[in-house]
Scaffold this active site. Structure first.
Site, PDB file in Angstrom:
ATOM      1  N   GLY A  77       0.857  -1.456  -0.118  1.00 15.36           N
ATOM      2  CA  GLY A  77      -0.047   0.016  -0.015  1.00 15.36           C
ATOM      3  C   GLY A  77       0.758   1.415   0.107  1.00 15.36           C
ATOM      4  O   GLY A  77       0.405   2.303   0.412  1.00 15.36           O
TER       5      GLY A  77
ATOM      6  N   HIS B 114       0.869   0.928 -13.175  1.00 18.81           N
ATOM      7  CA  HIS B 114       1.815  -0.364 -13.603  1.00 18.81           C
ATOM      8  C   HIS B 114       3.226   0.195 -13.543  1.00 18.81           C
ATOM      9  O   HIS B 114       3.691   1.269 -13.991  1.00 18.81           O
ATOM     10  CB  HIS B 114       1.727  -0.779 -14.859  1.00 18.81           C
TER      11      HIS B 114
ATOM     12  N   ASP C  71      -3.858  -4.163 -18.555  1.00 25.11           N
ATOM     13  CA  ASP C  71      -2.823  -3.283 -18.579  1.00 25.11           C
ATOM     14  C   ASP C  71      -2.819  -2.692 -20.148  1.00 25.11           C
ATOM     15  O   ASP C  71      -1.975  -2.270 -20.879  1.00 25.11           O
ATOM     16  CB  ASP C  71      -1.330  -3.877 -18.470  1.00 25.11           C
TER      17      ASP C  71
ATOM     18  N   GLU D 133       6.183   6.049  -9.233  1.00 25.93           N
ATOM     19  CA  GLU D 133       4.775   5.726  -9.154  1.00 25.93           C
ATOM     20  C   GLU D 133       4.338   6.825  -8.170  1.00 25.93           C
ATOM     21  O   GLU D 133       3.051   7.098  -8.345  1.00 25.93           O
ATOM     22  CB  GLU D 133       4.623   4.417  -8.831  1.00 25.93           C
TER      23      GLU D 133
HETATM   24  C1  GAR Z   1       3.586  -1.293  -7.255  1.00 26.05           C
HETATM   25  O1  GAR Z   1       4.925  -1.146  -7.875  1.00 26.05           O
HETATM   26  C2  GAR Z   1       2.382  -1.398  -8.645  1.00 26.05           C
HETATM   27  O2  GAR Z   1       3.026  -0.483  -9.704  1.00 26.05           O
HETATM   28  C3  GAR Z   1       2.480  -2.812  -8.930  1.00 26.05           C
HETATM   29  O3  GAR Z   1       2.517  -3.316  -7.414  1.00 26.05           O
HETATM   30  C4  GAR Z   1       3.206  -2.399  -6.559  1.00 26.05           C
HETATM   31  C5  GAR Z   1       2.470  -2.275  -5.508  1.00 26.05           C
HETATM   32  O4  GAR Z   1       2.895  -1.364  -4.376  1.00 26.05           O
HETATM   33  N1  GAR Z   1       1.226  -3.066  -9.620  1.00 26.05           N
HETATM   34  C6  GAR Z   1       1.267  -3.987 -10.714  1.00 26.05           C
HETATM   35  O5  GAR Z   1       2.310  -4.678 -10.744  1.00 26.05           O
HETATM   36  C7  GAR Z   1       0.141  -4.165 -11.306  1.00 26.05           C
HETATM   37  N2  GAR Z   1       0.330  -4.778 -12.594  1.00 26.05           N
HETATM   38  P1  GAR Z   1       2.219  -0.773  -3.418  1.00 26.05           P
HETATM   39  O6  GAR Z   1       1.232  -1.980  -2.745  1.00 26.05           O
HETATM   40  O7  GAR Z   1       3.391  -0.480  -2.357  1.00 26.05           O
HETATM   41  O8  GAR Z   1       1.383   0.275  -3.709  1.00 26.05           O
END
Ligand code: GAR
Length: 205
Positions: A12, A106, A147, A176
């Protein structure tokens, strides 16, 4: 101002970035719901501790997931959805209900290194295996294909010679954290909309 539901499956950190942008005043929004695919997602605990309404889909029968999600979203007064590390497929019914009002972050430059099974560290491993020099982050509109929806924002992250999936993931994640709140703010301000399958500035009219 947008009432945002954030969908999570794990840590999260993107949820926290959205929350921080709201607190800082750089995102005109309120997080009205944090919805998780798993009961034990740390993101859920974090949200509950801050008094943010939460819900989990764990244990819900497959044919009831879509209705359950829509009920949670509607009763929270959701205008917009941010998928922030949500690892389950979004049912088509939910995509239809929130068409053009749901984005995903992503950890690569789509349409490369995306699709079913491409999530988390797997993405960064594929990037390094391919030997590309540049990766990055993408925020895109969610449609029926994994995606593949219209791209809202992208930002590059150079791949370094000695990168490991973990080191690349860390630098992409930092990007991100800026990109997702920025994208949400464009919608909050009504500066972006989906037209002819593309995300376009409303100023281009
Ligand atoms: C992030 O890097 C997001 O881009 C990726 O999961 C991670 C979640 O991190 N999502 C994907 O790969 C979706 N295809 P977080 O829980 O710390 O936000």
């Amino acid at each position: 101002m947008l009432n945002i539901a954030v969908f999570v499956s794990g840590r999260g950190s993107n949820l926290r970035a959205i929350h921080e942008a709201v607190e800082r005043g750089t995102l005109d929004a309120k997080i009205v719901l944090v919805l998780s695919s798993r009961d034990d997602a740390p993101a859920l605990t974090w949200a509950s501790a801050r008094g943010i309404p939460t819900a989990s889909l764990q244990g819900i029968a497959a044919d009831e997931v879509a209705t359950n999600i829509v009920q949670h979203l509607e009763s929270a007064g959701t205008d917009f959805i941010a998928l922030a590390g949500y690892m389950k497929r979004i049912p088509e019914e939910v995509v239809r209900w929130y068409r053009g009002r749901m984005v995903n972050v992503h950890p690569a430059l789509l349409p490369s290194f995306g699709g079913k099974g491409m999530y988390g560290e797997r993405v960064h491993k594929a990037v390094l295996d391919a030997g590309v020099r540049v990766s990055g982050a993408t925020v895109h509109i969610v449609d029926e294909e994994y995606d593949r929806g219209p791209i809202v924002l992208q930002r590059c992250v150079p791949v370094e010679e000695n990168d490991t999936p973990a080191s690349l993931a860390e630098r992409v994640l930092a990007v991100e954290h800026a990109l997702l709140p920025e994208a949400l703010q464009l919608f909050s301000r009504g500066q972006m909309e989906v037209r002819d399958g593309r995300v376009q500035s409303t100023k281009q009219r």
